[in-house]
Design a protein around this motif. Sequence first.
Motif, PDB file in Angstrom:
ATOM      1  N   TYR A 185      22.721  58.476  53.011  1.00  0.00           N
ATOM      2  CA  TYR A 185      21.993  58.082  51.800  1.00  0.00           C
ATOM      3  C   TYR A 185      22.192  59.111  50.695  1.00  0.00           C
ATOM      4  O   TYR A 185      22.525  58.757  49.564  1.00  0.00           O
ATOM      5  CB  TYR A 185      20.508  57.936  52.139  1.00  0.00           C
ATOM      6  CG  TYR A 185      19.622  57.619  50.964  1.00  0.00           C
ATOM      7  CD1 TYR A 185      19.440  56.309  50.555  1.00  0.00           C
ATOM      8  CD2 TYR A 185      18.959  58.626  50.274  1.00  0.00           C
ATOM      9  CE1 TYR A 185      18.607  56.002  49.481  1.00  0.00           C
ATOM     10  CE2 TYR A 185      18.135  58.335  49.198  1.00  0.00           C
ATOM     11  CZ  TYR A 185      17.962  57.021  48.807  1.00  0.00           C
ATOM     12  OH  TYR A 185      17.145  56.724  47.742  1.00  0.00           O
ATOM     13  N   TRP A 186      22.000  60.379  51.011  1.00  0.00           N
ATOM     14  CA  TRP A 186      22.116  61.407  49.985  1.00  0.00           C
ATOM     15  C   TRP A 186      23.564  61.629  49.560  1.00  0.00           C
ATOM     16  O   TRP A 186      23.844  61.912  48.403  1.00  0.00           O
ATOM     17  CB  TRP A 186      21.467  62.711  50.456  1.00  0.00           C
ATOM     18  CG  TRP A 186      19.986  62.578  50.388  1.00  0.00           C
ATOM     19  CD1 TRP A 186      19.122  62.457  51.430  1.00  0.00           C
ATOM     20  CD2 TRP A 186      19.194  62.470  49.205  1.00  0.00           C
ATOM     21  NE1 TRP A 186      17.840  62.290  50.969  1.00  0.00           N
ATOM     22  CE2 TRP A 186      17.857  62.300  49.604  1.00  0.00           C
ATOM     23  CE3 TRP A 186      19.483  62.499  47.844  1.00  0.00           C
ATOM     24  CZ2 TRP A 186      16.815  62.158  48.698  1.00  0.00           C
ATOM     25  CZ3 TRP A 186      18.439  62.362  46.934  1.00  0.00           C
ATOM     26  CH2 TRP A 186      17.129  62.195  47.366  1.00  0.00           C
ATOM     27  N   ASN A 213      24.169  58.794  47.235  1.00  0.00           N
ATOM     28  CA  ASN A 213      23.414  59.034  46.004  1.00  0.00           C
ATOM     29  C   ASN A 213      24.134  60.055  45.118  1.00  0.00           C
ATOM     30  O   ASN A 213      24.288  59.846  43.910  1.00  0.00           O
ATOM     31  CB  ASN A 213      22.007  59.523  46.347  1.00  0.00           C
ATOM     32  CG  ASN A 213      21.130  59.701  45.125  1.00  0.00           C
ATOM     33  OD1 ASN A 213      21.491  59.372  44.018  1.00  0.00           O
ATOM     34  ND2 ASN A 213      19.953  60.243  45.354  1.00  0.00           N
ATOM     35  N   MET A 272      20.445  52.204  42.840  1.00  0.00           N
ATOM     36  CA  MET A 272      19.519  52.887  43.748  1.00  0.00           C
ATOM     37  C   MET A 272      18.604  51.898  44.455  1.00  0.00           C
ATOM     38  O   MET A 272      18.280  52.081  45.633  1.00  0.00           O
ATOM     39  CB  MET A 272      18.692  53.933  42.995  1.00  0.00           C
ATOM     40  CG  MET A 272      19.473  55.180  42.644  1.00  0.00           C
ATOM     41  SD  MET A 272      20.259  55.984  44.059  1.00  0.00           S
ATOM     42  CE  MET A 272      18.857  56.415  45.056  1.00  0.00           C
TER      43      MET A 272
END
Length: 88
Positions: free
Chosen positions: A12-13, A16, A76
């Motif tokens: 996820y990060w 992102n 997002m």
Amino acid sequence: MAFKNDDDKSAYWRENLALLAKLLVVWFVVSFGAGILFVEQLNTIQFFGFKLGFWFAQQGSIYVFVALIFVYMAKMNAMDKKYGVDEE
């Protein structure tokens, strides 16, 4: 946020930060590139009666920045749903 496991959290990060990097590159190219570096070349093109380089320096980069905010929000929200950390 409650991730299922540490792999999802890392993915996820990573995703992102990749999205942020892409959007910052677009913002840099539009604001610095079109508004400062390539202004002379762009000023040879007319846009709604204004020189294009002038328009980007004064208004265009602001419009692009606002559009990037909405793109980030949409991406997002999709990413949150993908990893199961969205708000219900």
